[in-house]
Design an enzyme around this catalytic site. Structure first.
Site, PDB file in Angstrom:
ATOM      1  N   GLU A 136       0.807  -1.228   0.000  1.00 50.92           N
ATOM      2  CA  GLU A 136       0.000   0.000   0.000  1.00 50.92           C
ATOM      3  C   GLU A 136       0.837   1.274   0.000  1.00 50.92           C
ATOM      4  O   GLU A 136       0.529   2.230  -0.717  1.00 50.92           O
ATOM      5  CB  GLU A 136      -0.963   0.014   1.195  1.00 50.92           C
ATOM      6  CG  GLU A 136      -2.144  -0.936   1.060  1.00 50.92           C
ATOM      7  CD  GLU A 136      -1.852  -2.354   1.540  1.00 50.92           C
ATOM      8  OE1 GLU A 136      -0.665  -2.701   1.710  1.00 50.92           O
ATOM      9  OE2 GLU A 136      -2.816  -3.115   1.741  1.00 50.92           O
TER      10      GLU A 136
HETATM   11  N1  COA Z   1      -6.655  -3.019  -8.798  1.00 53.32           N
HETATM   12  C1  COA Z   1      -7.135  -2.824 -10.045  1.00 53.32           C
HETATM   13  N2  COA Z   1      -6.600  -3.414 -11.130  1.00 53.32           N
HETATM   14  C2  COA Z   1      -5.560  -4.240 -10.944  1.00 53.32           C
HETATM   15  C3  COA Z   1      -5.017  -4.505  -9.667  1.00 53.32           C
HETATM   16  C4  COA Z   1      -5.611  -3.840  -8.554  1.00 53.32           C
HETATM   17  N3  COA Z   1      -5.185  -4.032  -7.305  1.00 53.32           N
HETATM   18  N4  COA Z   1      -3.982  -5.369  -9.812  1.00 53.32           N
HETATM   19  C5  COA Z   1      -3.899  -5.625 -11.134  1.00 53.32           C
HETATM   20  N5  COA Z   1      -4.838  -4.955 -11.812  1.00 53.32           N
HETATM   21  C6  COA Z   1      -5.093  -4.925 -13.248  1.00 53.32           C
HETATM   22  C7  COA Z   1      -4.003  -4.171 -13.999  1.00 53.32           C
HETATM   23  O1  COA Z   1      -4.238  -2.788 -13.975  1.00 53.32           O
HETATM   24  C8  COA Z   1      -4.135  -4.779 -15.381  1.00 53.32           C
HETATM   25  O2  COA Z   1      -5.195  -4.153 -16.058  1.00 53.32           O
HETATM   26  P1  COA Z   1      -5.110  -3.922 -17.680  1.00 53.32           P
HETATM   27  O3  COA Z   1      -5.130  -5.309 -18.266  1.00 53.32           O
HETATM   28  O4  COA Z   1      -6.347  -3.130 -17.972  1.00 53.32           O
HETATM   29  O5  COA Z   1      -3.832  -3.196 -17.921  1.00 53.32           O
HETATM   30  C9  COA Z   1      -4.538  -6.228 -15.100  1.00 53.32           C
HETATM   31  O6  COA Z   1      -5.028  -6.244 -13.755  1.00 53.32           O
HETATM   32  C10 COA Z   1      -3.377  -7.171 -15.179  1.00 53.32           C
HETATM   33  O7  COA Z   1      -2.328  -6.642 -14.393  1.00 53.32           O
HETATM   34  P2  COA Z   1      -0.794  -6.936 -14.711  1.00 53.32           P
HETATM   35  O8  COA Z   1       0.015  -6.092 -13.797  1.00 53.32           O
HETATM   36  O9  COA Z   1      -0.557  -6.805 -16.181  1.00 53.32           O
HETATM   37  O10 COA Z   1      -0.748  -8.492 -14.322  1.00 53.32           O
HETATM   38  P3  COA Z   1       0.468  -9.365 -13.817  1.00 53.32           P
HETATM   39  O11 COA Z   1      -0.059 -10.759 -13.765  1.00 53.32           O
HETATM   40  O12 COA Z   1       1.692  -9.091 -14.596  1.00 53.32           O
HETATM   41  O13 COA Z   1       0.753  -8.867 -12.312  1.00 53.32           O
HETATM   42  C11 COA Z   1       0.108  -8.216 -10.075  1.00 53.32           C
HETATM   43  C12 COA Z   1      -0.218  -9.069 -11.306  1.00 53.32           C
HETATM   44  C13 COA Z   1      -1.022  -8.438  -9.060  1.00 53.32           C
HETATM   45  C14 COA Z   1       1.438  -8.686  -9.464  1.00 53.32           C
HETATM   46  C15 COA Z   1       0.237  -6.723 -10.492  1.00 53.32           C
HETATM   47  O14 COA Z   1      -0.905  -6.366 -11.261  1.00 53.32           O
HETATM   48  C16 COA Z   1       0.320  -5.744  -9.345  1.00 53.32           C
HETATM   49  O15 COA Z   1       1.385  -5.559  -8.784  1.00 53.32           O
HETATM   50  N6  COA Z   1      -0.831  -5.113  -8.979  1.00 53.32           N
HETATM   51  C17 COA Z   1      -0.871  -4.086  -7.947  1.00 53.32           C
HETATM   52  C18 COA Z   1      -1.027  -4.779  -6.608  1.00 53.32           C
HETATM   53  C19 COA Z   1      -1.043  -3.807  -5.461  1.00 53.32           C
HETATM   54  O16 COA Z   1      -0.135  -3.045  -5.211  1.00 53.32           O
HETATM   55  N7  COA Z   1      -2.125  -3.910  -4.676  1.00 53.32           N
HETATM   56  C20 COA Z   1      -2.323  -3.105  -3.495  1.00 53.32           C
HETATM   57  C21 COA Z   1      -3.681  -2.518  -3.573  1.00 53.32           C
HETATM   58  S1  COA Z   1      -4.017  -1.522  -2.172  1.00 53.32           S
END
Ligand code: COA
Length: 261
Positions: A136
């Site tokens: 976060e």
């Molecule tokens: N909220 C909204 N959308 C999210 C998300 C979240 N927490 N986590 C991932 N997504 C979405 C991405 O924006 C992306 O959308 P798009 O296809 O429209 O671009 C899609 O999911 C795929 O994400 P991507 O990062 O390409 O997938 P990945 O498999 O390579 O990685 C994660 C997955 C979860 C490791 C990575 O998305 C990530 O680090 N997400 C943020 C997690 C985070 O910090 N959460 C804390 C929330 S308080």
């Protein structure tokens, strides 16, 4: 309630709850939070359910709170933001207090609220290449709602180190801090969970639930109070049908009747 963001199935006493927003890596918004609360409350009260497995559809367990939903918070009043956060808190509490044993099946990533879900499950089984993080602060926000559950699980020391840096970490560290209990290659995760479910099936269903509740009860009171409380718990369980059947089955060198159910 009709679930749009969850898949739910129950077979042989095992309920499987699967987060089903793979396009956003199972990030949770208000709808998913409502559905998760409803599902765990319902399954917790269902006498046919012995255990619940929580998993994620697609590439990853959960990327935590939905950041598009969080961005929309800008258009909401402070009261609306507080209501959203309280609903999320209640969802974690419902999973945490679910009377049935809960197993989290983690693959891919468990970040932010995704780690929060791990913290409120009883047993966490993780793929060996999964990543975790209280990320976060990297987004300028806080691991706030999950903090009571996460701190209870990993303790202050690890909470300080991980909440402040927001760093991502692997399964070895997750196991070392008590967040993850079992690790398996991704293609053997389900085998590992089946083994655990076998252990749960061979345990007295009532004893399992009382043991879970007793942990919270003992943690909430001092030793003198816990001395009284635990004496009452074991004394009443010993004289139940289940307690008598379990002991008799052991002495008769046979399986207890709940094992065959
Ligand atoms: N909220 C909204 N959308 C999210 C998300 C979240 N927490 N986590 C991932 N997504 C979405 C991405 O924006 C992306 O959308 P798009 O296809 O429209 O671009 C899609 O999911 C795929 O994400 P991507 O990062 O390409 O997938 P990945 O498999 O390579 O990685 C994660 C997955 C979860 C490791 C990575 O998305 C990530 O680090 N997400 C943020 C997690 C985070 O910090 N959460 C804390 C929330 S308080």
């Amino acid at each position: 309630m009709l679930y749009q963001n969850l898949r739910l199935s129950t077979e042989d006493g095992v309920a499987r709850v699967t987060l089903a927003r793979p396009e956003v890596r199972n990030a949770f918004n208000a709808d998913l939070i409502r559905e998760l609360s409803d599902a765990f409350a319902r399954l917790g009260a269902d006498p046919n359910v012995r255990a619940i497995v929580l998993a994620g559809e697609g590439k990853t367990f959960s990327g935590g709170a939905d950041l598009n939903w969080m961005r929309a918070a800008l258009d909401c009043t402070e009261e609306e933001n507080i209501e959203d956060a309280l609903a999320m808190s209640d969802m974690f509490r419902t999973v945490d207090r679910c009377p049935k044993p809960t197993i989290a099946r983690v693959h891919g990533a468990a970040l932010g609220g995704g780690v929060g879900l791990c913290a409120v499950c009883d047993v966490v089984v993780s793929a060996s290449d999964a990543i975790f993080g209280f990320t976060e602060v990297k987004l300028g926000i806080l691991p706030a709602v999950i903090s009571p559950f996460a701190i209870a699980k990993i303790g202050r020391s690890h909470a300080r180190a991980l909440f402040l840096t927001g760093e991502r970490f692997g399964v070895d560290r997750a196991m070392a801090i008590g967040l993850v209990h079992h690790c398996a290659d991704a293609d053997e995760l389900d085998l590992s969970i089946d083994r655990l479910l076998g252990e749960l099936r061979s345990a007295g269903p009532q004893a399992t639930q009382i043991a879970k509740r007793m942990i919270e009860e003992v943690c909430a009171v001092d030793y003198d109070a816990s001395r009284e409380l635990t004496a009452k718990r074991i004394a009443s369980q010993r004289v139940t049908r289940e307690g008598q059947e379990g002991i008799r089955a052991f002495l008769d060198k046979r399986k207890a009747d709940w094992v065959r159910q």
